[in-house]
Design a protein around this motif. Structure first.
Motif, PDB file in Angstrom:
ATOM      1  N   UNK A 190     -45.642 -19.805 -47.086  1.00 22.66           N
ATOM      2  CA  UNK A 190     -44.602 -19.451 -47.744  1.00 22.66           C
ATOM      3  C   UNK A 190     -44.868 -20.102 -49.310  1.00 22.66           C
ATOM      4  N   UNK A 191     -45.441 -21.205 -49.235  1.00 18.42           N
ATOM      5  CA  UNK A 191     -45.658 -21.726 -50.658  1.00 18.42           C
ATOM      6  C   UNK A 191     -46.989 -22.326 -50.452  1.00 18.42           C
ATOM      7  N   UNK A 192     -48.276 -21.365 -50.637  1.00 16.71           N
ATOM      8  CA  UNK A 192     -49.405 -21.762 -50.546  1.00 16.71           C
ATOM      9  C   UNK A 192     -49.885 -22.854 -51.526  1.00 16.71           C
ATOM     10  N   UNK A 193     -51.007 -23.033 -51.586  1.00 24.68           N
ATOM     11  CA  UNK A 193     -51.627 -24.191 -52.605  1.00 24.68           C
ATOM     12  C   UNK A 193     -51.541 -23.468 -53.818  1.00 24.68           C
ATOM     13  N   UNK A 194     -51.850 -22.318 -54.187  1.00 27.11           N
ATOM     14  CA  UNK A 194     -51.797 -21.683 -55.593  1.00 27.11           C
ATOM     15  C   UNK A 194     -50.496 -21.864 -56.311  1.00 27.11           C
ATOM     16  N   UNK A 195     -49.394 -21.645 -55.312  1.00 29.05           N
ATOM     17  CA  UNK A 195     -47.841 -21.726 -55.649  1.00 29.05           C
ATOM     18  C   UNK A 195     -47.420 -22.930 -55.922  1.00 29.05           C
ATOM     19  N   UNK A 196     -47.993 -24.294 -55.172  1.00 24.78           N
ATOM     20  CA  UNK A 196     -47.682 -25.524 -55.237  1.00 24.78           C
ATOM     21  C   UNK A 196     -48.283 -26.046 -56.691  1.00 24.78           C
ATOM     22  N   UNK A 197     -49.527 -25.350 -56.853  1.00 26.07           N
ATOM     23  CA  UNK A 197     -50.351 -26.036 -58.354  1.00 26.07           C
ATOM     24  C   UNK A 197     -49.416 -25.284 -59.242  1.00 26.07           C
ATOM     25  N   UNK A 198     -49.091 -24.119 -59.274  1.00 28.80           N
ATOM     26  CA  UNK A 198     -48.348 -23.516 -60.338  1.00 28.80           C
ATOM     27  C   UNK A 198     -46.850 -24.525 -60.641  1.00 28.80           C
ATOM     28  N   UNK A 199     -46.440 -24.773 -59.906  1.00 30.64           N
ATOM     29  CA  UNK A 199     -45.112 -25.703 -59.758  1.00 30.64           C
ATOM     30  C   UNK A 199     -45.374 -26.933 -60.359  1.00 30.64           C
ATOM     31  N   UNK A 200     -46.621 -27.507 -60.013  1.00 27.74           N
ATOM     32  CA  UNK A 200     -46.821 -28.894 -60.281  1.00 27.74           C
ATOM     33  C   UNK A 200     -47.164 -28.747 -61.781  1.00 27.74           C
ATOM     34  N   UNK A 201     -48.043 -27.836 -62.090  1.00 25.09           N
ATOM     35  CA  UNK A 201     -48.234 -27.740 -63.614  1.00 25.09           C
ATOM     36  C   UNK A 201     -47.070 -27.646 -64.456  1.00 25.09           C
ATOM     37  N   UNK A 202     -46.156 -26.782 -64.023  1.00 29.18           N
ATOM     38  CA  UNK A 202     -44.930 -27.087 -64.884  1.00 29.18           C
ATOM     39  C   UNK A 202     -44.351 -28.049 -64.796  1.00 29.18           C
ATOM     40  N   UNK A 203     -44.152 -28.955 -63.682  1.00 32.38           N
ATOM     41  CA  UNK A 203     -43.618 -30.170 -63.923  1.00 32.38           C
ATOM     42  C   UNK A 203     -44.089 -31.127 -65.008  1.00 32.38           C
ATOM     43  N   UNK A 204     -45.602 -30.879 -65.042  1.00 28.72           N
ATOM     44  CA  UNK A 204     -46.115 -31.759 -66.034  1.00 28.72           C
ATOM     45  C   UNK A 204     -45.792 -31.270 -67.344  1.00 28.72           C
ATOM     46  N   UNK A 205     -46.073 -30.067 -67.671  1.00 28.71           N
ATOM     47  CA  UNK A 205     -45.769 -29.471 -68.815  1.00 28.71           C
ATOM     48  C   UNK A 205     -44.207 -29.605 -69.414  1.00 28.71           C
ATOM     49  N   UNK A 206     -43.299 -29.519 -68.406  1.00 24.94           N
ATOM     50  CA  UNK A 206     -41.944 -29.558 -68.921  1.00 24.94           C
ATOM     51  C   UNK A 206     -41.282 -30.914 -69.075  1.00 24.94           C
ATOM     52  N   UNK A 207     -42.102 -31.909 -68.607  1.00 24.42           N
ATOM     53  CA  UNK A 207     -41.628 -33.251 -68.865  1.00 24.42           C
ATOM     54  C   UNK A 207     -40.561 -33.846 -67.688  1.00 24.42           C
ATOM     55  N   UNK A 208     -40.684 -32.857 -66.689  1.00 21.38           N
ATOM     56  CA  UNK A 208     -39.438 -33.260 -65.597  1.00 21.38           C
ATOM     57  C   UNK A 208     -39.821 -34.626 -65.037  1.00 21.38           C
ATOM     58  N   UNK A 209     -38.725 -35.357 -64.650  1.00 25.74           N
ATOM     59  CA  UNK A 209     -38.974 -36.627 -63.848  1.00 25.74           C
ATOM     60  C   UNK A 209     -39.131 -36.313 -62.560  1.00 25.74           C
TER      61      UNK A 209
END
Length: 246
Positions: free
Chosen positions: A185-204
């Motif tokens: 339901x959350x494949x590797x490409x989906x997890x990578x997309x979220x991870x990259x957004x975490x980095x780009x957004x400055x999320x804690x």
């Protein structure tokens, strides 16, 4: 720590919402965790998860996520009929309605004598998404999100601006993501997309990927991994003790 359980019906912008409350059997005040269920609502596995967290010194509140679409008390089965109904409900309810549901819960936490006013969120599957979504509210200090679906795909009803993925920069608190590497339901490409957004957004944020399939926390059925679930509960308790008790 012994706990008690009761329910509270809260008025929301979209109707009455039943909430199942698990809390220590004490007159002290405790921080609250909004525990978001899967699409099946307040099932026995969700109740047991809420009880585990409550017994560590939290007021755990489990809302009926689809209260507008079902009679109060509706629990869907872990079968094809329940899955189809839950998914249809998920695709009908706008994301902004979960936001107004949360507003009602936060106000409740401020008003009752057993809450400190500190609020976190936790959830599984759809509930993992909703826990993440809850963190957009500045009153929510932290969120623990287990195999959160539909964040990467923007498939839940909302405008582009209101999609949860695009709201990440609005989160002020801390978010802990846990993913199963074998979760379709959350494949590797989906997890990578979220991870990259975490980095780009400055999320804690914190990020953990484990060798598990979807719904590995659910203590019914063949997907359950009890050893891993025990580890996750311990991590979640420590996370909320740090973020809600400080």
């Amino acid at each position: 720590m012994q706990i008690i359980q009761h329910s509270e019906d809260l008025a929301t912008a979209t109707g009455t919402m039943r909430n199942y409350i698990y809390r220590p059997a004490s007159e002290q005040r405790y921080p609250a965790i909004v525990f978001y269920s899967e699409i099946f609502q307040h099932t026995a596995p969700i109740a047991r998860s809420a009880a585990i967290m409550a017994s560590h010194g939290f007021v755990v509140i489990v809302p009926e996520v689809f209260h507008e679409l079902n009679p109060i008390g509706t629990v869907l089965g872990y079968d094809d009929e329940g899955k189809d109904k839950g998914n249809n409900d998920k695709w009908q309810k706008p994301l902004t309605s979960y936001d107004s549901d949360l507003d009602a819960i936060i106000e409740h936490c401020k008003a009752v004598p057993y809450c400190t006013g500190a609020v976190g969120a936790m959830g599984v599957c759809l509930g993992g998404h909703l826990a993440y979504r809850a963190a957009i509210n500045p009153a929510v200090a932290s969120a623990y999100c287990l195999y959160a679906t539909d964040i990467h795909s923007d498939t839940l009803p909302a405008s582009d601006a209101d999609q949860s993925f695009n709201r990440m920069a609005d989160i002020q608190g801390e978010v802990y993501f846990v993913w199963g590497k074998q979760d379709p339901h959350v494949p590797a490409e989906g997890r990578l997309k979220i991870y990259q957004q975490c980095v780009a957004s400055g999320l804690n944020y914190q990020w953990q990927e484990v060798n598990a399939v979807h719904a590995f926390m659910r203590d019914e059925g063949e997907r359950y991994d009890g050893a891993l679930a025990l580890q996750i509960y311990q991590q979640a308790v420590q996370f909320f003790q740090r973020t809600l008790l400080s």
